[in-house]
Design a protein around this motif. Structure first.
Motif, PDB file in Angstrom:
ATOM      1  N   THR A  32       0.926  -1.305   0.085  1.00  0.00           N
ATOM      2  CA  THR A  32      -0.213  -0.028   0.137  1.00  0.00           C
ATOM      3  C   THR A  32       0.845   1.337   0.064  1.00  0.00           C
ATOM      4  OG1 THR A  32      -0.263   0.101   2.439  1.00  0.00           O
ATOM      5  CG2 THR A  32      -1.860  -1.154   1.221  1.00  0.00           C
ATOM      6  N   GLU A  64      -5.390  -0.350  -4.801  1.00  0.00           N
ATOM      7  CA  GLU A  64      -5.782   0.864  -4.349  1.00  0.00           C
ATOM      8  C   GLU A  64      -6.711   1.638  -4.925  1.00  0.00           C
ATOM      9  OE1 GLU A  64      -3.124   2.105  -0.805  1.00  0.00           O
ATOM     10  OE2 GLU A  64      -1.677   1.931  -2.406  1.00  0.00           O
ATOM     11  N   LYS A 105      -1.215  -6.184   2.586  1.00  0.00           N
ATOM     12  CA  LYS A 105      -2.389  -5.936   2.839  1.00  0.00           C
ATOM     13  C   LYS A 105      -3.242  -7.259   2.120  1.00  0.00           C
ATOM     14  CE  LYS A 105      -6.426  -2.990   2.686  1.00  0.00           C
ATOM     15  NZ  LYS A 105      -7.000  -1.517   2.274  1.00  0.00           N
ATOM     16  N   THR A 153       0.178  -0.949  -6.709  1.00  0.00           N
ATOM     17  CA  THR A 153      -0.515  -1.363  -5.700  1.00  0.00           C
ATOM     18  C   THR A 153      -1.985  -1.406  -6.303  1.00  0.00           C
ATOM     19  OG1 THR A 153      -1.091   0.787  -4.869  1.00  0.00           O
ATOM     20  CG2 THR A 153       0.755  -0.543  -3.840  1.00  0.00           C
TER      21      THR A 153
END
Length: 410
Positions: A18, A362, A29, A360
């Protein structure tokens, strides 16, 4: 039903780093749920269903960020098969050069090639990477070694970027080898090239190869300082064949990354840690050449952020699989699976300045997502096969390897 989206990847186990900073602690994560995508961007990650035009059913498989390769030598033409076979039989590089091989063999091929030739071959290789889950890639010049052909390579990179969905970052590596005119005269010519590259915005980075048989430390330092004075970000090839202290010097000069580092000293590692200089390690090349592997464990333990790249090129490494690269990083460089995974995603994106866009999974980032049939991240180095890969999404569009275009699933 909430959060209308035009693509939803459902029922996946998301594994990702992250943030937007390169890391050494590699805390991942883990989330099980659905990824909702709108206009190429991730808009939510949750267990709530949405009204989506298209749905990809993940069946509980892993969803990981698209791999990022921060070090390739695309575009090039020609091959050096004969050289590979000579090396396999024990020939030294000096013998290969005498027999017409080596980097100057590729330089000859690139000089004879048209711009269209370079684009066609470059797109072919970019597609190979994409089929392996690489959704962002760096491309370099360096096989021209004169104004006309270095610029031709950079123009080819621009056209490759316009014709592949992958993010492409361009690097000017005119200082790849010293031509017959000698180092001093060529560096003067390179400075002229740099002015043109800057004016035409043909490259984000400038690179130089400072090692045994390449550019000297003194010449490299002068060149780096000139490139930085022109506003370029600088990366360097160092400590691949010998240790001359240049990795530490380049770190002190503010290099964005130092690449190769197979022969990196403890003192240089400490300097890179102090300066937070990114190390780009290339285990596929060490494996291909049967050379020493970079001391990744010592770097990470000292606090150096590490990225992994392929170094895909026609002479010293024709491997490009991130799965194999991660295997080598774990098996030969002493990295954990988590460290190697982050090195080929977030940290690699950070090298290229793409950390705010990709690397990532996200909300707000590009939907560059790879679906793999594996129980966990540890399985990647254990079973480094492209067969694990079940789907690749680039900027929210699913890639179909048996089609020439990129379209959403019907």
């Amino acid at each position: 039903m909430t959060n209308s989206a035009n693509l939803e990847i459902r029922n996946v186990k998301i594994v990702t780093a992250t943030g937007i900073s390169p890391v050494t602690d590699c805390v991942l994560k883990y989330v099980t749920g659905n990824i909702k995508i709108l206009d190429g961007k991730i808009i939510s990650i949750s267990n709530e269903p949405s009204e989506s035009e298209n749905v990809f059913e993940g069946d509980g498989m892993l969803a990981i960020p698209g791999f990022v390769d921060p070090h390739t030598h695309i575009p090039f033409v020609g091959d050096r098969t004969k050289e590979f076979l000579m090396r396999a039989k024990g020939a030294k590089y000096s013998e290969i050069l005498k027999d017409g091989g080596g980097i100057h063999s590729t330089v000859d091929s690139v000089r004879k090639a048209s711009l269209d030739d370079l684009v066609v071959h470059g797109l072919k290789y970019a597609r190979w990477f994409l089929k392996s889950g690489v959704t962002a890639i760096e491309c370099k010049s360096g096989y021209g070694l004169d104004f006309e052909n270095e610029i031709k390579q950079l123009e080819a990179i621009r056209r490759i970027s316009e014709n592949t969905p992958q993010k492409v970052v361009s690097t000017f590596l005119g200082a790849h080898a010293v031509p017959s005119m000698g180092e001093k005269a060529y560096i003067d010519e390179l400075k002229y090239m740099l002015d043109f590259v800057k004016e035409k915005d043909l490259a984000k980075f400038v690179d130089i190869f400072c090692d045994e048989g390449a550019f000297s430390v003194e010449g490299s330092v002068k060149y780096i300082k000139y490139a930085k004075s022109k506003g370029f970000k600088v990366r360097v090839h160092a400590d691949e064949l010998s240790s001359n202290g240049f990795a530490g010097i380049a770190s002190d000069l503010g290099a964005a990354s130092v690449d190769h580092l197979a022969m990196c000293s403890k003192a240089e590692i400490k300097k890179m840690a102090q300066n937070k200089t990114m190390a780009v390690l290339l285990p596929l090349t060490s494996f291909y050449l049967k050379n020493a592997f970079a001391p990744a464990r010592a770097m990470i333990d000292e606090g150096v952020p590490v990225a992994l790249g392929s170094d895909f090129n026609p002479g010293s490494n024709t491997f490009y699989s991130p799965f194999l690269n991660i295997h080598l990083a774990v098996n030969y460089l002493g990295m954990t699976p988590e460290e190697a995974f982050v090195a080929h995603t977030l940290n690699a994106a950070s090298v290229l300045g793409l950390e705010k866009e990709c690397g990532t999974i996200e909300v707000g980032k590009r939907a560059d997502i790879v679906i793999i049939d594996a129980p966990d991240i540890d399985y990647i180095p254990y079973m480094p096969s492209g067969e694990l890969l079940k789907a690749v999404f680039v900027n929210g569009v699913e890639f179909f390897e048996n089609r020439d275009n990129f379209s959403r699933k019907d």
